[in-house]
Design a protein around this motif. Structure first.
Motif, PDB file in Angstrom:
ATOM      1  N   ASP A 172       0.754  -1.144  -0.286  1.00 24.18           N
ATOM      2  CA  ASP A 172       0.691  -0.129  -0.626  1.00 24.18           C
ATOM      3  C   ASP A 172       1.244   1.360   0.402  1.00 24.18           C
ATOM      4  OD1 ASP A 172      -2.179  -1.533  -0.249  1.00 24.18           O
ATOM      5  OD2 ASP A 172      -2.971  -0.562   1.755  1.00 24.18           O
ATOM      6  N   ASP A 173       2.225   1.176   0.943  1.00 24.38           N
ATOM      7  CA  ASP A 173       2.884   2.451   1.199  1.00 24.38           C
ATOM      8  C   ASP A 173       2.994   3.529  -0.262  1.00 24.38           C
ATOM      9  OD1 ASP A 173       4.613   1.114   0.990  1.00 24.38           O
ATOM     10  OD2 ASP A 173       5.736   1.163   2.596  1.00 24.38           O
ATOM     11  N   ARG A 174       3.192   2.345  -1.185  1.00 23.00           N
ATOM     12  CA  ARG A 174       3.627   2.944  -2.757  1.00 23.00           C
ATOM     13  C   ARG A 174       2.242   3.661  -3.506  1.00 23.00           C
ATOM     14  NH1 ARG A 174       6.648  -2.777  -5.446  1.00 23.00           N
ATOM     15  NH2 ARG A 174       7.913  -2.945  -3.756  1.00 23.00           N
ATOM     16  N   TYR A 175       1.046   3.368  -3.271  1.00 23.23           N
ATOM     17  CA  TYR A 175       0.780   3.553  -3.542  1.00 23.23           C
ATOM     18  C   TYR A 175      -0.783   4.945  -3.414  1.00 23.23           C
ATOM     19  CZ  TYR A 175       2.421   0.330  -6.736  1.00 23.23           C
ATOM     20  OH  TYR A 175       2.714  -0.717  -7.337  1.00 23.23           O
ATOM     21  N   VAL A 176      -1.042   4.293  -2.427  1.00 20.25           N
ATOM     22  CA  VAL A 176      -2.334   4.800  -1.140  1.00 20.25           C
ATOM     23  C   VAL A 176      -1.590   6.531  -0.364  1.00 20.25           C
ATOM     24  CG1 VAL A 176      -3.703   4.585   0.994  1.00 20.25           C
ATOM     25  CG2 VAL A 176      -2.898   2.718  -1.019  1.00 20.25           C
ATOM     26  N   ARG A 177      -2.257   7.299  -0.705  1.00 21.53           N
ATOM     27  CA  ARG A 177      -2.031   9.022   0.167  1.00 21.53           C
ATOM     28  C   ARG A 177      -2.664   9.427   0.671  1.00 21.53           C
ATOM     29  NH1 ARG A 177       0.140  12.421  -5.728  1.00 21.53           N
ATOM     30  NH2 ARG A 177       1.014  10.810  -6.269  1.00 21.53           N
ATOM     31  N   ASP A 178      -2.069   9.855   1.799  1.00 24.58           N
ATOM     32  CA  ASP A 178      -2.895   9.799   3.202  1.00 24.58           C
ATOM     33  C   ASP A 178      -3.423  11.188   3.031  1.00 24.58           C
ATOM     34  OD1 ASP A 178      -4.165  10.641   5.467  1.00 24.58           O
ATOM     35  OD2 ASP A 178      -2.685  10.569   7.241  1.00 24.58           O
ATOM     36  N   LEU A 179      -4.830  12.381   3.195  1.00 22.65           N
ATOM     37  CA  LEU A 179      -5.173  13.344   2.790  1.00 22.65           C
ATOM     38  C   LEU A 179      -5.692  13.845   4.289  1.00 22.65           C
ATOM     39  CD1 LEU A 179      -7.990  12.490  -0.118  1.00 22.65           C
ATOM     40  CD2 LEU A 179      -5.087  13.614   0.235  1.00 22.65           C
ATOM     41  N   SER A 318     -14.806  13.006  -1.358  1.00 22.11           N
ATOM     42  CA  SER A 318     -15.163  13.822  -2.689  1.00 22.11           C
ATOM     43  C   SER A 318     -16.170  13.382  -3.420  1.00 22.11           C
ATOM     44  CB  SER A 318     -13.726  12.603  -3.449  1.00 22.11           C
ATOM     45  OG  SER A 318     -14.481  10.862  -4.278  1.00 22.11           O
ATOM     46  N   GLY A 319     -17.260  12.552  -2.897  1.00 27.57           N
ATOM     47  CA  GLY A 319     -18.517  12.474  -4.062  1.00 27.57           C
ATOM     48  C   GLY A 319     -18.275  11.923  -5.396  1.00 27.57           C
ATOM     49  N   GLN A 362      -9.728  13.295  -9.057  1.00 31.26           N
ATOM     50  CA  GLN A 362      -8.488  13.512  -8.043  1.00 31.26           C
ATOM     51  C   GLN A 362      -7.772  14.719  -7.667  1.00 31.26           C
ATOM     52  OE1 GLN A 362      -5.611   9.882  -8.560  1.00 31.26           O
ATOM     53  NE2 GLN A 362      -6.865   8.303  -7.906  1.00 31.26           N
ATOM     54  N   GLU A 363      -7.188  15.411  -8.338  1.00 27.18           N
ATOM     55  CA  GLU A 363      -7.197  16.877  -8.994  1.00 27.18           C
ATOM     56  C   GLU A 363      -7.998  18.193  -7.985  1.00 27.18           C
ATOM     57  OE1 GLU A 363      -5.998  20.903  -9.221  1.00 27.18           O
ATOM     58  OE2 GLU A 363      -8.053  19.928 -10.024  1.00 27.18           O
ATOM     59  N   PHE A 364      -9.329  17.699  -7.967  1.00 31.77           N
ATOM     60  CA  PHE A 364     -10.417  17.952  -7.656  1.00 31.77           C
ATOM     61  C   PHE A 364     -10.442  17.967  -6.396  1.00 31.77           C
ATOM     62  CE2 PHE A 364     -14.948  18.829  -6.425  1.00 31.77           C
ATOM     63  CZ  PHE A 364     -15.086  19.713  -6.741  1.00 31.77           C
ATOM     64  N   ALA A 365     -10.323  16.873  -6.008  1.00 31.97           N
ATOM     65  CA  ALA A 365     -11.054  16.099  -4.174  1.00 31.97           C
ATOM     66  C   ALA A 365      -9.490  16.711  -3.347  1.00 31.97           C
ATOM     67  CB  ALA A 365     -10.537  14.638  -4.476  1.00 31.97           C
ATOM     68  N   ARG A 366      -8.110  16.642  -4.147  1.00 35.11           N
ATOM     69  CA  ARG A 366      -6.994  16.971  -3.250  1.00 35.11           C
ATOM     70  C   ARG A 366      -7.530  19.300  -3.200  1.00 35.11           C
ATOM     71  NH1 ARG A 366      -4.629  14.273  -7.157  1.00 35.11           N
ATOM     72  NH2 ARG A 366      -3.527  15.972  -8.266  1.00 35.11           N
ATOM     73  N   SER A 367      -7.942  19.936  -4.534  1.00 38.91           N
ATOM     74  CA  SER A 367      -8.191  21.236  -4.361  1.00 38.91           C
ATOM     75  C   SER A 367      -9.508  21.974  -4.267  1.00 38.91           C
ATOM     76  CB  SER A 367      -8.025  21.451  -5.736  1.00 38.91           C
ATOM     77  OG  SER A 367      -9.139  21.613  -6.513  1.00 38.91           O
ATOM     78  N   SER A 368     -10.048  20.634  -3.859  1.00 40.23           N
ATOM     79  CA  SER A 368     -11.025  21.516  -3.301  1.00 40.23           C
ATOM     80  C   SER A 368     -11.340  20.626  -1.543  1.00 40.23           C
ATOM     81  CB  SER A 368     -12.372  20.534  -3.069  1.00 40.23           C
ATOM     82  OG  SER A 368     -12.917  18.992  -3.760  1.00 40.23           O
ATOM     83  N   GLY A 369     -10.176  20.122  -1.191  1.00 41.62           N
ATOM     84  CA  GLY A 369      -9.798  19.584   0.187  1.00 41.62           C
ATOM     85  C   GLY A 369     -11.274  19.418   0.884  1.00 41.62           C
ATOM     86  N   ASP A 370     -11.657  19.407   1.946  1.00 38.09           N
ATOM     87  CA  ASP A 370     -12.957  18.567   2.788  1.00 38.09           C
ATOM     88  C   ASP A 370     -13.892  19.303   2.716  1.00 38.09           C
ATOM     89  OD1 ASP A 370     -12.238  21.073   4.688  1.00 38.09           O
ATOM     90  OD2 ASP A 370     -10.714  20.751   5.178  1.00 38.09           O
ATOM     91  N   GLY A 371     -13.965  19.972   1.562  1.00 33.81           N
ATOM     92  CA  GLY A 371     -15.232  20.734   1.303  1.00 33.81           C
ATOM     93  C   GLY A 371     -16.112  21.078   1.806  1.00 33.81           C
ATOM     94  N   GLY A 372     -14.843  21.828   3.098  1.00 29.11           N
ATOM     95  CA  GLY A 372     -15.336  22.773   4.225  1.00 29.11           C
ATOM     96  C   GLY A 372     -16.031  22.253   5.121  1.00 29.11           C
ATOM     97  N   LEU A 373     -15.282  21.533   5.797  1.00 29.41           N
ATOM     98  CA  LEU A 373     -16.234  20.508   6.612  1.00 29.41           C
ATOM     99  C   LEU A 373     -15.028  20.889   7.864  1.00 29.41           C
ATOM    100  CD1 LEU A 373     -17.784  17.307   4.971  1.00 29.41           C
ATOM    101  CD2 LEU A 373     -18.641  18.712   5.507  1.00 29.41           C
TER     102      LEU A 373
END
Length: 421
Positions: A172-179, A318-319, A362-373
């Motif tokens: 996993d540590d090669r491919y999974v990124r913690d947000l 991400s939705g 994926q870029e949308f999910a990163r740039s929008s962060g936590d969606g304001g939560l």
């Protein structure tokens, strides 16, 4: 047609959708699922953009409509439950908002897909793949319980922490990124008047304090959000908790410990939170996980390929994950059919067709962060509380057109819907 026997690991959304389309195209899929029966529980999901076309081509729209959670939108509330910001579904279009028009429980979508294939597809429950050996002519899979079997192709549709990916691609540590955030969800009995809206109660963050006279300072704490979402069944609702804890390590198998983590992070919260936490201890569908993404340079190696979260999870917040799974399954099956089973041609075409969609999601999910939560400042809380709508409080990417353009990245014009086999 060559390469017709295909083993699919994972009977969730991606796996079941793929099995459906493989069968429609004349392949012989076998689905192996670790759970002893079709999974129950799970959180709310959204079907957006092109994924709706996939559902339409499956003939499942009536069943999806019957299972929909008919939300009117979202409302941010204060500690007394008074709305301070609202957002209707029509703000971003049918596929763009934090809550989409086609929203339902993951359990319900999984059941609908399973019912559509249960009589035509071999399912192996209560088992899992433990070994993979590939050669020029096929794949030999070994199992925890069943005898080894030979297949033409192997598909990993078994989630963020995919066993197939671990066996064929590496750890996993090669491919999974913690947000850097966590999510907890579970359903409860509730008589709260939600007005058809998902209610969000956000607690402000706590600023850090510098150290003095050689003493360590106090670290800051980001904001946290508790949520309550109506479900299709009267008197039922989905409780949700969102928070950050960069140093948190947890056992994925220890549900009781995960519940203690949630209780600790929200012990000081007002509104309905004490009651929600009290009901958490008896919840049988409790879901808890770190918010993560999955990134691979390629989704196939030899005769093994990945689809859904195993290949390209955008994040549970991400939705767009369910839509990626549905469209990815449709495209993969379609490319295998177009290539007449030639897996090299098909897998390359699958990646070419899906890569832009995945990258944008994926870029949308990163740039929008936590969606304001999870606001990091009291200024963000003040801005939200001054607004009669939620738009100024949301990250810029969400306050634009949202996920609408992302969800329509892939077009299905090149794929003809096959007749039933």
């Amino acid at each position: 047609m060559e390469n017709r026997d295909i083993l699919v690991s994972g009977g969730g959304i991606a796996g079941a959708a793929l099995a459906y389309w493989l069968r429609r195209y004349g392949f012989r899929p076998t689905v192996v699922e670790r759970a002893p029966a079709p999974r129950t529980g799970g959180h709310g999901i959204d079907i957006r953009g092109t994924a709706r076309q996939v559902i339409e081509r499956m003939g499942l729209v009536p069943r999806i409509q019957d299972a929909r959670i008919r939300n009117r939108g979202m409302a941010w509330i204060n500690a007394k439950g008074k709305p301070v910001a609202t957002m209707n579904l029509d703000v971003f279009g049918p596929s763009g908002g934090p809550v989409a028009e086609w929203a339902l429980l993951r359990t319900d979508l999984a059941r609908i897909l399973y019912d559509a294939i249960r009589d035509d597809v071999e399912y192996v429950f209560d088992d899992a793949i433990t070994g993979v050996r590939q050669d020029a002519d096929g794949v030999t899979a070994t199992f925890e319980k069943a005898e080894p079997r030979r297949f033409d192709l192997l598909v990993g549709a078994d989630g963020v922490h995919s066993a197939v990916r671990g066996l064929a691609f590496g750890p996993d540590d090669r491919y999974v990124r913690d947000l850097n955030s966590f999510i907890a969800l579970y359903s409860i009995d509730s008589d709260a008047d939600l007005g058809g809206r998902q209610l969000m109660y956000t607690l402000p963050g706590r600023p850090g304090r510098p150290g003095r006279a050689g003493r360590p300072g106090r670290p800051g704490r980001p904001g946290r959000t508790a949520a309550l979402r109506p479900l299709a069944q009267p008197g039922r609702a989905m409780a949700g908790f969102f928070f950050r804890d960069p140093g948190l390590d947890f056992d994925r198998r220890d549900t009781a410990a995960q519940k203690r983590v949630v209780a600790r992070h929200f012990a000081d919260a007002d509104w309905e939170v004490p009651g929600l936490l009290a009901k958490m201890w008896d919840a049988t569908d409790f879901y808890f996980d770190r918010v993560e993404q999955v990134h691979l340079d390629t989704w196939s190696t030899g005769r093994t390929v990945l689809v859904g979260d195993a290949a390209y999870c955008a994040s549970p917040m991400s939705g767009i994950g369910t839509s990626l799974a549905l469209v990815g399954a449709y495209v993969l099956a379609g490319e295998l059919s177009r290539a007449d089973g030639d897996h090299r041609t098909a897998l390359a075409a699958y990646e070419a067709a899906m890569r832009q969609f995945v990258d944008r999601a994926q870029e949308f999910a990163r740039s929008s962060g936590d969606g304001g939560l999870l606001p990091d400042s009291s200024w963000q809380m003040w801005l939200r509380n001054q607004s009669v709508r939620a738009l100024p409080y949301l990250p810029r990417r969400i306050a634009g057109r949202g996920l609408e353009p992302v969800a329509h990245t892939v077009t299905l014009a090149d794929y003809a819907t096959p007749a039933h086999h």
